[in-house]
Structures are given as C-alpha cells and as structure tokens.
Design an enzyme around this catalytic site. Structure first.
Site, PDB file in Angstrom:
ATOM      1  N   VAL A   1       0.694  -1.142  -0.120  1.00 42.45           N
ATOM      2  CA  VAL A   1      -0.045   0.200   0.062  1.00 42.45           C
ATOM      3  C   VAL A   1       0.916   1.264   0.031  1.00 42.45           C
ATOM      4  O   VAL A   1       0.458   2.281  -0.535  1.00 42.45           O
ATOM      5  CB  VAL A   1      -1.035  -0.180   1.156  1.00 42.45           C
ATOM      6  CG1 VAL A   1      -1.720   1.253   1.335  1.00 42.45           C
ATOM      7  CG2 VAL A   1      -1.794  -1.268   1.176  1.00 42.45           C
ATOM      8  N   ALA A   2       2.031   1.015   0.864  1.00 40.14           N
ATOM      9  CA  ALA A   2       2.905   2.506   0.936  1.00 40.14           C
ATOM     10  C   ALA A   2       3.643   2.728  -0.468  1.00 40.14           C
ATOM     11  O   ALA A   2       3.842   3.814  -0.791  1.00 40.14           O
ATOM     12  CB  ALA A   2       3.725   2.315   2.201  1.00 40.14           C
TER      13      ALA A   2
ATOM     14  N   GLU B   1      -2.076   5.181  -4.298  1.00 36.78           N
ATOM     15  CA  GLU B   1      -3.464   4.842  -4.669  1.00 36.78           C
ATOM     16  C   GLU B   1      -4.049   6.104  -5.335  1.00 36.78           C
ATOM     17  O   GLU B   1      -4.834   5.740  -6.151  1.00 36.78           O
ATOM     18  CB  GLU B   1      -4.093   4.267  -3.292  1.00 36.78           C
ATOM     19  CG  GLU B   1      -3.589   3.010  -3.095  1.00 36.78           C
ATOM     20  CD  GLU B   1      -2.607   3.086  -2.019  1.00 36.78           C
ATOM     21  OE1 GLU B   1      -2.025   4.355  -1.831  1.00 36.78           O
ATOM     22  OE2 GLU B   1      -2.075   2.046  -1.374  1.00 36.78           O
TER      23      GLU B   1
ATOM     24  N   ASP C   1      -3.813  24.168 -41.143  1.00 36.89           N
ATOM     25  CA  ASP C   1      -4.369  24.545 -42.373  1.00 36.89           C
ATOM     26  C   ASP C   1      -4.189  25.807 -42.845  1.00 36.89           C
ATOM     27  O   ASP C   1      -4.203  26.545 -41.689  1.00 36.89           O
ATOM     28  CB  ASP C   1      -5.832  24.112 -42.210  1.00 36.89           C
ATOM     29  CG  ASP C   1      -6.620  24.180 -43.637  1.00 36.89           C
ATOM     30  OD1 ASP C   1      -6.139  23.905 -44.630  1.00 36.89           O
ATOM     31  OD2 ASP C   1      -7.614  24.685 -43.622  1.00 36.89           O
TER      32      ASP C   1
END
Length: 877
Positions: A280-281, A285, A327
C-alpha cells in the site's frame, strides 16, 4: 477508384449506361440503389459504456490497486478495500464523463449531404432526396445548390464551386466540362468534376453521377476516419511505465520484508499484514484520480482561454507538442478574399493609399460590374466580387446607391473562354456606359486607351509593358489580379455592346490575408522550440507567399506538393519532412501521411484545421485542434480541442497552458512519490532494525488517500511559470521521473521517513523487541500515533517544496495558491480531529498526545521544508 476526370464525358455516359436526354428510368434507379446502396454514409458504431469504463481502468496501476482491494477483503481489512475501490471508481467516472460524447464525425458528414437533388428521370427533370441519387443519374446544378454526389460535368456555363471545406482552395473554383485533365491532377484542379457536399456559387452546370455514398471523395474521408485508431498520449504511456515499475517495486519490497521478518522469528500473519502495508505504501493509490482531476482543472482554465477540451489527455499532450501542422484557409488566414493592392496611374499602391478622388471610375467599375450583393455588413455572392464591393463601401461607393444612379441595362456574363464580364449601365441622364472586369490577358488586348491622372491617353506599347509588369509583380506576391476598364457608349444599343476599344482603368490584387495575430503567435512558437508547418489544398505559390509573410518558410525549396508526396515512399517522406514547411495541393490522404511522417520522426504533432478535408489528419495527430466558429461539424466532432475564437494564437496559448498543466501534474506525482517513499523508509527500516511497525495499514491508507490527496490536487492550481515558453518542448521519450526528480524523491522520502521513525522511537522510549508480540500495547499505539501525525504533518509541509522548480518558497508569493493553503489547513484540522475526537481514536487506532509529544511531532514535521530551503539557498549562492 475510377479516374473519371481523365475520361471524356461521352465515354463516362456510355460506361454508366445513361443518356443526357432521358437520364435513368425509375426502375433502373431502384435497381442501382440495390447495387450501390443509398447515397449516404455508413454509421460508425457507438462505443459501448462498458468499453468506455474498461478504457479508464485498463492500466497497470489500476490493476495493482484492484489486486490490493482483493487482498484487503481477503484478510478482513474491509475498510481498506472499500477506500481503494472508491478511488478506482472515482477515476473511472471522471474519465467516462469527460469522454462519453460519442464520435460524431461520420454522423455529421451524413448531415452535410444535400437534402435535395435535381435529376432527370424518364426524361423528366425532378427534385428527389439526395440519398436516392445513384451512379448514372443526370444532375442539374444551379447557383446556390449543393452538389449531391461526385459528378462528371458534361455541360458548364460560368460555373464556379466553393470547395474550401474539401480541398482547402480559398476561392471558388471555375468548372469546365471540356477541360482535359491529367491522371495525377490534384483534386482541387479537377475542373471537370464536382464533389459531394461542395456548393455552387455562380453559373450552372449539368453532369452525370459517377460516385455516391462512401465511394465519393468525402466518403473516402469518412473511411479514413474509421481506419484511424486512438493512440495513447505521452502521459498515459509514461504513467503505464511508472505503474509497472511501482508494481514490481512493491512486490520486491514486500517479499524482502516477508523473508527478513520470517528469519527474525516474526509471526507469519503479522508479516503478511506488514507486507500488505508496504504494498500500500509503495503505490500512490490516489495518483490516477489526482492526475485525472488536475487534467480536469486544466480543462476549466483552457475554457477561459477560448479552448474547449473534448478529451482529457489532450491537455497534457499539448505541453510536449513540437510540430503544429496548420491548415491555411480559415486557420492562418481569414478565409475571406480581400483587396490589398491596386495599380492606378502607373503606380502600385496599397489599398489604404488609393486616391479615391482620382479613382472614381475605377471604384465604380468594381461595384457596378458585379453580381454580388451587400446590405449593411451582410454580403452574398462570389467571394471575389464581395471583396470588390467591400472596397467600394470603404470609399463610399455603396452598391445600393450606385445601382440607382447607374441602372443596369444589359450584361455579358463571365465565361471561362472570355475570362471577363461586362455590364451596360445607364446613368440618370440616359447615357450608357460599359464597365468590364476580368483577367488582364482578356482586358488589356481589348483596351486602346487608358485613364491616367484624370486624362484619357493612348495605350502605348510602353504603357502595356508597364501594366503587364505591374500585374506580374502583384502575382509574384500570390495576389489574384483583376483588370478594370470602361467606355462610354455613343450611339450603341446596350444589347449590341462590343467588347473592344475600352479605356483601361487599373488593376486590383487580392488575397485571403493572414489573421492579424498569427505572426506574433508563430514567433512565440519558434521561441518555444515548436515548428509551425502549413498544410493546404491551395496552390503552392499562394501558400508559400502566406507562409513567407508569416515567417513559417523563407525559401521556395521548403514547399512540397501533393504530387511530389505521391512520388515518395513513406520512408522517403519521413526524411523529407524535416526541411519542408509548406505542403500545398494536398488531399486528405496526403495530410494523414504528412502527420504520420512527423510522428515517425519522434515529434508530438498537433494538427489544426476547420474543413472536412482536415478530419482524418485531426484524428491522426497527437492533438487535433478544430476551429469552433468557421470549422465544420465534422472537424469539430473529430478534434481533441476546439478553439472558440478561431485564432491560431489560441492554440499557442493552449500549448503554454498544456506545459504548465503537465508541470503541475508532475509536481503532484513528485509530491505523492516522495511522500510514499517516506512511508516505505519508515516501515522498511523498522523491520530491518527488528522494531515493531511504526504505522498500521489503515494509517498508511488514510495518509495516502486523504491527507496526501488534498495537497496533490491543490498543486494542480499552481499558477503558470512565465518562462515556460522559452523552453524547448518536452522530449517525448523523457520519463515522467528524470534523474533530478529521482534525487528529489529519494532525498525527501528519506527525510520524511527518518523523521517519522525518530518520532516513533522517541514515543516508545524503551526496549523495542517487547512490542513485536504485543501489538495492542497502549504505549505502542501512542508511539504509532506520533509517527502517524509526524508523517502526515511533514507531508503537508512538504507540499510547499513543490510550489516552483527554481528559487525558494519565499521567492514566490507563499499565498498565491489559496487552494494549497486551504488543503494544508484542512489537512491539519482533519488530523487533529482524529486525535481529539474519541470516535476516531478507535476507528484509526490513535491516542491523544501530551505537550512534549506534540513538540516532537511539530519539530520533526517542519524538518523537510527547512532542509529544502537550506539546500536551495546553498545552490543559489
């Protein structure tokens, strides 16, 4: 595809088994509908919702988060799993909402079809739905009517057709059914052909339908659009790489911790929970959601700068653009013919300096020998004639007034053979005058005298040479030159006027001029290391003249035509594009090849345009930019970004905004990664030192998703850096995290991690090993609270280290980003609430602290910003 323009009209009629006199029978038309299908475009399949959602979650980083969610649920950490899942859902929802508008290009192409067509069936002229037109139909085209399909003309009378949306030609082109056209002639020069969805502006014509629906030229554009596939933007690719690296790193670190802990004699269950905590670290997330949110904030800022973003990733891609393919007609130029120079009294002068008092007859001829109309500022008719009326209005020669004073009695209309037009007008005294305008090669031979300084004099050979040289000089500037002449009609009847013995009045030179602010924007592009390139269907001479005046090109050798492109392989074109700055007389297929060649050279390419012919290249480019006002719905439906003011300068401003948005995204990424590294350092060192975990999984998740997220989003509101457009475009091969960035992450990560670990150590004040098996100890929980608060507070303070790349925090107004200040205050308030409100104590496993413990927490929390400021001061010195 059949080259119908090469064949004679007789052979085309024979091949399609039809006749000019009778056309097709209704029964034959029905049979051909069964054979060829309706004259409409195939619908593109709409992207289903499930696919839109899948595209949002289809990245390694999201997959890792999904795995972490499953593991969290499996080991009973339901709260952790729900929080991670919420982040994934938030990211997907934001992306789907932004991109849920289905591709409109093909449906808009279908809408462009002419609703009605005038065809001959069973020998009778009748109006039918354009979708019922089939190959072999005999079609009549009159002024103001859209051409319903691709047709081969067999009869034309002064017919001119507006084709700019398809070919890029800035003025209506003259059609000639009897023109002999070579095999490799560019679309814009196929004078014996009419193309679906173009508009007749003058004259009339008849032709046989040779192609319908998806087989037409505009249908081929639709096919090109269907073939183009979406490609990932640089940031998407770099984040995918980053996700893989973080994922592998998380797995390696987790396995390492598990192995070390196992040999230390720790329990397998505790080790597994620690390994999950480290996973998780290691993974930020909130990163996918934060990047999406920062991009969305950039979208709002872009709207204020007149750029509407249809697809989020295009915002950051703009920042790395190295080539702007534009263009010409309507983008770099005004798409409006304008008289810029005149030749009267043997002198070439700008229109601003035309002596109106001495040019009365010259100006009257422009207005009277003219079929366009103008009321107030509303003009209709051929753009060339409208331009002449505007000159008359400028010098107080209004058509509405003049036509009352000089009523038209007769006219000899323009035709392609004579290349001139003559009107006979009767003044209030009943005297007739003939006014004529046309090509110099038509007017000069029928002129015997000239008006000079108010005197009618003989048109000598020397004077003719001077006039011819003046016209040549104006032509070399890519001006379209028209000659004016008149004569009094003494005794001649109006309808018996002879086009001879005219009195030459002068020349006008006109062009579709550049937009006023384009040159400055192109100079800024050069300064920013961006190469502007003109791509147009217009003729090479006109294109180069405009490009030269705008400083896009400085020598004719930098121009390439569509015919030259056809003679090269894609590999050869890839080599040539480096030195070419103007591509002229190109087709939609050529534009796609050009963009592709630039991309193969490693460039990030932006394509700007407004016509149907630009749509495939807009889609092929890394960033397609359409004009919002003059742009066709097809171009707008295909583009990533739409300019609401049609100014080329807005695309340059958008590039500047894109660069700053990318910089802000990078600040958010550096902030999150250095914060997450701090968590890893704290946990990993504790394991190596045989200490208990200073942070629990819920602590890490809370900090990552709540405390870190607010400052990371707030960094997206940082004001742009003024010097950003003096830098070269970002290397598309450059990683999101450079070597210098890596040093910053490592330095601050270790600083935050060590601060957290020291605060934890001070909180325990004793033998650490006794807490390895007693994780419910109040003293351990209190020490973990100190580590948790130190980690979160130090990260909040660390956010100010990211305000700018150069200089200290104090060199830039500390309070100029109110959102960052708000995120800091809110973050502090939330963390204090966790400690002082009993309900949150048990939920997040934290305890209140005494005064001494608060001093430790605050002291170590401000350490990161103090160290960074000292280092910046040392570097500056």
């Amino acid at each position: 595809m059949y080259m119908w323009h090469v064949k004679s009209s007789e052979s085309v009629l024979e091949e399609l088994n039809t006749s000019i006199e009778n056309g097709l029978t209704d029964d034959e038309a029905k049979r051909r509908i069964d054979q060829y299908g309706y004259n409409e475009f195939e619908e593109e399949e709409q992207t289903p919702l499930w696919r839109l959602i899948f595209e949002q979650i289809n990245s390694p980083l999201i997959y890792i988060l999904l795995a972490a969610t499953v593991i969290s649920f499996f080991i009973g950490e339901i709260g952790d799993g729900i929080i991670i899942l919420l982040v994934i859902v938030l990211n997907a929802v934001i992306g789907v909402i932004q991109e849920s508008k289905a591709e409109k290009a093909l449906s808009e192409l279908k809408k462009m079809s002419s609703p009605k067509a005038l065809v001959k069936r069973d020998g009778v002229l009748k109006e039918i739905e354009s979708k019922d037109v089939v190959p072999g139909d005999i079609v009549t085209i009159d002024t103001g009517r859209s051409i319903p399909a691709d047709i081969r003309f067999f009869n034309t009378v002064n017919l001119r057709v507006e084709e700019s949306a398809l070919t890029g030609e800035s003025v209506p082109v003259e059609k000639d059914a009897n023109a002999n056209i070579e095999k490799d002639t560019a679309l814009a020069d196929q004078a014996n052909m009419g193309f679906m969805s173009t508009l007749s502006t003058y004259g009339r014509g008849e032709g046989v339908v040779v192609r319908t629906g998806m087989d037409t030229e505009i249908g081929q554009i639709a096919t090109l659009l269907k073939k183009q596939e979406k490609s990932k933007t640089p940031l998407q690719e770099k984040l995918a790489q980053l996700g893989k690296i973080l994922g592998i790193g998380a797995i390696v670190v987790s396995i390492l911790v598990f192995v070390i802990g196992y040999f230390q004699g720790r329990g397998v269950t505790d080790l597994f929970l620690l390994a999950v905590s480290l996973s998780v670290a290691a993974i930020p997330e909130g990163l996918p959601a934060i990047v999406t949110i920062v991009l969305a904030l950039g979208v709002q800022r872009m709207i204020k700068r007149n750029a509407i973003v249809r697809k989020l990733p295009a915002v950051e891609t703009l920042g790395s653009v190295s080539i702007i393919c534009s263009d010409k007609t309507g983008t770099l130029t005004q798409n409006k013919m304008t008289v810029t120079k005149t030749y009267v009294n043997n002198t070439i002068t700008s229109i601003d300096k035309l002596p109106s008092s001495e040019s009365k007859l010259f100006l009257q001829t422009m207005v009277l020998c003219n079929d366009a109309t103008m009321e107030d500022d509303d003009a209709t008719g051929d753009p060339t004639e409208v331009a002449l009326l505007e000159v008359g209005k400028r010098f107080d020669f209004e058509k509405q007034t003049l036509k009352k004073q000089y009523k038209r009695a007769y006219e000899v209309p323009f035709d392609s053979e004579r290349k001139m037009m003559t009107t006979v007008n009767k003044d209030v005294n009943g005297k007739n005058f003939a006014f004529s305008k046309g090509a110099l090669e038509s007017i000069l031979p029928v002129s015997t005298k000239m008006l000079k300084n108010g005197q009618i004099i003989e048109l000598t050979k020397e004077a003719r040479n001077e006039i011819t040289n003046a016209a040549l000089s104006m032509s070399e500037e890519a001006l379209r030159v028209l000659a004016m002449a008149y004569k009094p009609l003494d005794g001649e009847k109006p309808d018996e006027v002879m086009e001879d013995e005219f009195i030459f009045l002068g020349l006008v030179g006109m062009i579709d001029p550049p937009r006023g602010d384009v040159k400055e924007s192109i100079q800024l592009s050069h300064q920013a290391g961006i190469t502007p390139v003109m791509i147009t269907g217009d003729n090479p001479k006109t294109a180069f003249a405009i490009a030269q005046s705008l400083e896009i090109a400085d020598k004719p050798e930098q121009t390439m035509t569509g015919q030259e492109i056809d003679e090269l392989s894609q590999q050869q074109l890839k080599k040539r594009v480096e030195t070419v700055r103007v591509f002229a007389r190109v087709s939609p297929e050529h534009k796609v090849k050009i963009v592709d060649a630039f991309k193969q050279k490693g460039n990030i390419v932006s394509m700007t345009g407004d016509g149907v012919n630009d749509a495939p290249s807009l889609k092929k480019a890394d960033v397609g930019v359409a004009m919002g006002i003059t742009g066709t719905d097809v171009a707008k439906g295909t583009a990533d970004i739409i300019l609401t003011d049609d100014r080329f300068s807005t695309i340059v401003a958008a590039v500047e905004e894109g660069r700053n948005i990318y910089l802000n995204i990078k600040k958010s990424i550096l902030y999150l990664l250095s914060c997450n590294l701090g968590e890893i350092v704290a946990l990993l060192l504790a394991i190596l030192l045989k200490w208990p975990a200073p942070l629990t999984a819920i602590h890490i998740l809370w900090v990552n998703l709540i405390t870190d997220t607010l400052p990371a989003i707030a960094l997206g509101f940082e004001r742009g850096e003024k010097e950003i457009m003096k830098e070269k475009p970002r290397d598309p091969e450059e990683r999101v995290i450079t070597g210098q960035d890596g040093k910053f992450i490592l330095g601050n990560g270790f600083l935050i991690g060590l601060s957290t670990l020291i605060a934890f150590m001070i909180g325990l004040q004793g033998d650490f090993s006794q807490y390895l098996t007693n994780s419910s100890s109040d003293k351990l929980t209190q020490a973990q609270t100190m580590a948790f608060l130190t980690l979160s507070f130090s990260q909040l303070f660390h956010s100010f280290n990211l305000k700018q790349r150069k200089g200290t925090v104090l060199t830039k107004n500390l309070f100029d980003n109110k959102y960052l200040i708000g995120a800091f205050i809110l973050g502090i308030f939330i963390q204090l609430s966790l400690v002082f409100i009993p309900f949150f104590n048990d939920l997040l496993n934290v305890r209140p602290l005494d005064a001494n413990q608060w001093i430790v927490v605050i002291g170590f929390s401000i350490l990161p910003i103090m160290v960074n400021e000292v280092i910046k001061k040392i570097k500056k010195a």
